[in-house]
Motif scaffolding. Structure first.
Motif, PDB file in Angstrom:
ATOM      1  N   LEU A  31      -7.463  74.587  56.363  1.00  0.00           N
ATOM      2  CA  LEU A  31      -7.152  75.158  55.054  1.00  0.00           C
ATOM      3  C   LEU A  31      -6.547  74.110  54.128  1.00  0.00           C
ATOM      4  CD1 LEU A  31      -5.565  78.621  55.987  1.00  0.00           C
ATOM      5  CD2 LEU A  31      -7.821  78.204  54.990  1.00  0.00           C
ATOM      6  N   HIS A  32      -6.994  74.108  52.889  1.00  0.00           N
ATOM      7  CA  HIS A  32      -6.408  73.265  51.849  1.00  0.00           C
ATOM      8  C   HIS A  32      -4.931  73.636  51.686  1.00  0.00           C
ATOM      9  CE1 HIS A  32      -5.549  71.933  47.698  1.00  0.00           C
ATOM     10  NE2 HIS A  32      -6.515  71.047  47.890  1.00  0.00           N
ATOM     11  N   PRO A  33      -4.059  72.668  51.333  1.00  0.00           N
ATOM     12  CA  PRO A  33      -2.641  72.991  51.175  1.00  0.00           C
ATOM     13  C   PRO A  33      -2.362  74.185  50.274  1.00  0.00           C
ATOM     14  CG  PRO A  33      -2.917  70.619  51.166  1.00  0.00           C
ATOM     15  CD  PRO A  33      -4.310  71.213  51.209  1.00  0.00           C
ATOM     16  N   VAL A  34      -3.124  74.317  49.193  1.00  0.00           N
ATOM     17  CA  VAL A  34      -2.925  75.474  48.309  1.00  0.00           C
ATOM     18  C   VAL A  34      -3.284  76.758  49.042  1.00  0.00           C
ATOM     19  CG1 VAL A  34      -3.665  76.607  46.184  1.00  0.00           C
ATOM     20  CG2 VAL A  34      -3.271  74.134  46.207  1.00  0.00           C
ATOM     21  N   ALA A  35      -4.377  76.723  49.820  1.00  0.00           N
ATOM     22  CA  ALA A  35      -4.786  77.906  50.587  1.00  0.00           C
ATOM     23  C   ALA A  35      -3.764  78.235  51.672  1.00  0.00           C
ATOM     24  CB  ALA A  35      -6.161  77.686  51.208  1.00  0.00           C
ATOM     25  N   GLN A  36      -3.148  77.207  52.257  1.00  0.00           N
ATOM     26  CA  GLN A  36      -2.104  77.443  53.252  1.00  0.00           C
ATOM     27  C   GLN A  36      -0.951  78.233  52.640  1.00  0.00           C
ATOM     28  OE1 GLN A  36      -0.845  73.809  55.207  1.00  0.00           O
ATOM     29  NE2 GLN A  36      -2.938  73.023  55.257  1.00  0.00           N
ATOM     30  N   ARG A  37      -0.557  77.838  51.448  1.00  0.00           N
ATOM     31  CA  ARG A  37       0.544  78.524  50.778  1.00  0.00           C
ATOM     32  C   ARG A  37       0.172  79.964  50.439  1.00  0.00           C
ATOM     33  NH1 ARG A  37       1.704  73.222  47.012  1.00  0.00           N
ATOM     34  NH2 ARG A  37       3.053  72.127  48.508  1.00  0.00           N
ATOM     35  N   LYS A  38      -1.043  80.165  50.012  1.00  0.00           N
ATOM     36  CA  LYS A  38      -1.482  81.520  49.700  1.00  0.00           C
ATOM     37  C   LYS A  38      -1.570  82.372  50.959  1.00  0.00           C
ATOM     38  CE  LYS A  38      -4.043  80.361  45.482  1.00  0.00           C
ATOM     39  NZ  LYS A  38      -5.382  80.326  44.830  1.00  0.00           N
ATOM     40  N   LEU A  39      -1.959  81.747  52.073  1.00  0.00           N
ATOM     41  CA  LEU A  39      -2.035  82.483  53.339  1.00  0.00           C
ATOM     42  C   LEU A  39      -0.652  82.974  53.756  1.00  0.00           C
ATOM     43  CD1 LEU A  39      -3.541  83.462  55.846  1.00  0.00           C
ATOM     44  CD2 LEU A  39      -3.232  81.187  56.840  1.00  0.00           C
ATOM     45  N   VAL A  40       0.357  82.120  53.627  1.00  0.00           N
ATOM     46  CA  VAL A  40       1.715  82.531  53.977  1.00  0.00           C
ATOM     47  C   VAL A  40       2.162  83.687  53.089  1.00  0.00           C
ATOM     48  CG1 VAL A  40       4.138  81.836  54.037  1.00  0.00           C
ATOM     49  CG2 VAL A  40       2.371  80.302  54.910  1.00  0.00           C
ATOM     50  N   ALA A  41       1.887  83.597  51.797  1.00  0.00           N
ATOM     51  CA  ALA A  41       2.257  84.679  50.877  1.00  0.00           C
ATOM     52  C   ALA A  41       1.557  85.976  51.264  1.00  0.00           C
ATOM     53  CB  ALA A  41       1.917  84.289  49.448  1.00  0.00           C
ATOM     54  N   HIS A  42       0.286  85.855  51.652  1.00  0.00           N
ATOM     55  CA  HIS A  42      -0.456  87.046  52.084  1.00  0.00           C
ATOM     56  C   HIS A  42       0.150  87.648  53.353  1.00  0.00           C
ATOM     57  CE1 HIS A  42      -3.516  89.551  53.863  1.00  0.00           C
ATOM     58  NE2 HIS A  42      -3.653  88.697  54.857  1.00  0.00           N
ATOM     59  N   LEU A  43       0.434  86.804  54.335  1.00  0.00           N
ATOM     60  CA  LEU A  43       1.005  87.311  55.586  1.00  0.00           C
ATOM     61  C   LEU A  43       2.368  87.961  55.341  1.00  0.00           C
ATOM     62  CD1 LEU A  43       0.124  84.442  58.089  1.00  0.00           C
ATOM     63  CD2 LEU A  43      -0.997  86.662  57.845  1.00  0.00           C
TER      64      LEU A  43
END
Length: 396
Positions: free
Chosen positions: A306-318
């Protein structure tokens, strides 16, 4: 959402009581004496070969027992293979291992397993469940299936067996799939994702729409998801008896399974096999937590592909899912400071080798400078600065 939150106050109290607050590992591979504090979201970091995946493995081994059928509980079977303890116990000197999980209400579920000294002696298992000093105990082999059934009633009622360990693979996630199950599921490696998407598409209860929304939030450009029929060849083994002798033959038959596509802005519908690894891994995880979420999700490499931006969005989603699903907990591993930057400092668990004492771990907020530096550093930045050496200091 299936397995979602409940608005009844008493139900929420019960959900919290079923949360795990700690896991204890004794002489399990690299984990000679390790206590892991647990909250809703927990991310293990540290160098390779330090025991991060071993933590997930130990929790999975233990909690699977809560869903075991009494008839399967025979020497070796709690760890699913013959002489399993011998392979799992810490080398070179330990002969016994112990695993324990602690619930928020103080109840403990644990197993102590001893390796056989020589053939044909069986490996020995001692299990317990309950509050300290009030535990119900079971020794295996017991030879009494009713005793086993009564023992496991407590762990089952606490839903400790509702656990899944994921090590998702993009190719497996993208594969066409056929399922004979009434309600399909996603396997530990992602097998069956197409069948699950086909199932939730037919439910028309909002689950598919929730998955689509989550994916679009994490991966920009993704829009809708659709599952379509797929013709597959299914191989089956049949026994043929001729004059009292049995012969085995392989046959194949055509079956109708499922495949899926994702609609992309400006591109139209893209088959699963052409999706990026990061998109597939995100979709697989989203589907697991949105569809009949288990109590505990154990996940290797949360940041994988995952791209760093996508990683951050994944954490927010979780975090959003955890807020609306009070029974759910996640324990994951990562190597990404970008992902850690989106966590709270107490959600980061740092692991380190402690020489002959095996591995050690501490929460990042236990670092002596955490409070001071945390005022201007994010968790990923703090971890990168302090490294892991401090974790093993003072470990006896």
């Amino acid at each position: 959402m299936r397995g979602g939150s409940c608005t009844r106050p008493q139900a929420r109290v019960n959900e919290r009581a079923a949360m795990l607050t700690e896991a204890h590992f004794k002489n399990f591979k690299l984990l000679r004496d390790v206590r892991l504090p647990l909250g809703p979201l927990n991310v293990l970091v540290g160098p390779n070969a330090v025991g991060k995946s071993t933590v997930l493995e130990g929790m999975h081994y233990l909690l699977q027992l809560a869903a075991a059928k009494p008839a399967t509980l025979r020497p070796g079977s709690p760890f699913w293979s013959k002489r399993a303890v011998e392979d799992l116990v810490a080398k070179p000197d330990a002969t016994e291992l112990a695993l324990e999980a602690v619930l928020a209400d103080g109840r403990r579920f644990g197993i102590r397993a001893g390796a056989a000294k020589e053939e044909p002696e069986p490996e020995r298992f001692h299990l317990w469940f309950g509050k300290e000093g009030q535990e119900t105990e079971l020794r295996l082999p017991s030879g009494d299936q009713e005793e086993e059934r009564l023992f496991f009633r407590g762990p089952r009622e606490a839903k400790l067996g509702s656990v899944v360990r994921l090590k998702l693979h993009a190719e497996t996630l993208a594969a066409e799939h056929y399922s004979e199950e009434e309600i399909p599921g996603v396997g530990h490696d992602g097998e069956g994702l197409a069948s699950v998407l086909q199932y939730v598409q037919g439910l028309r209860d909002g689950t598919l729409e929730a998955i689509e929304h989550d994916l679009a939030t994490i991966v920009p450009g993704a829009r809708r998801i659709r599952a379509l029929p797929a013709r597959l060849k299914r191989r089956e083994t049949h026994r043929i008896s001729v004059d009292g002798q049995d012969f085995w033959t392989e046959q194949s038959r055509d079956v109708t399974g499922a495949r899926f596509e994702v609609e992309w802005e400006g591109l139209g519908w893209v088959p699963a096999g052409q999706l990026s690894e990061g998109t597939l891994l995100a979709l697989g995880l989203i589907t697991v937590v949105r569809f009949d979420a288990p109590r505990l999700v154990l996940l290797d490499d949360l940041d994988k592909a995952l791209h760093p931006v996508a990683q951050r969005k994944l954490v927010a989603h979780l975090r959003g899912v955890l807020d609306t699903t009070p029974h759910l907990q996640i324990v994951a591993t990562s190597h990404s400071p970008f992902l850690l930057d989106e966590l709270r400092v107490q959600e980061v668990i740092v692991m380190s080798r402690a020489g002959a004492r095996g591995s050690a771990l501490r929460r990042l907020d236990e670092h002596p400078t955490s409070q001071k530096r945390g005022a201007y550093l994010r968790p990923g930045e703090l971890w990168s600065l302090v490294d892991e050496g401090w974790v093993s200091e003072g470990v006896g």
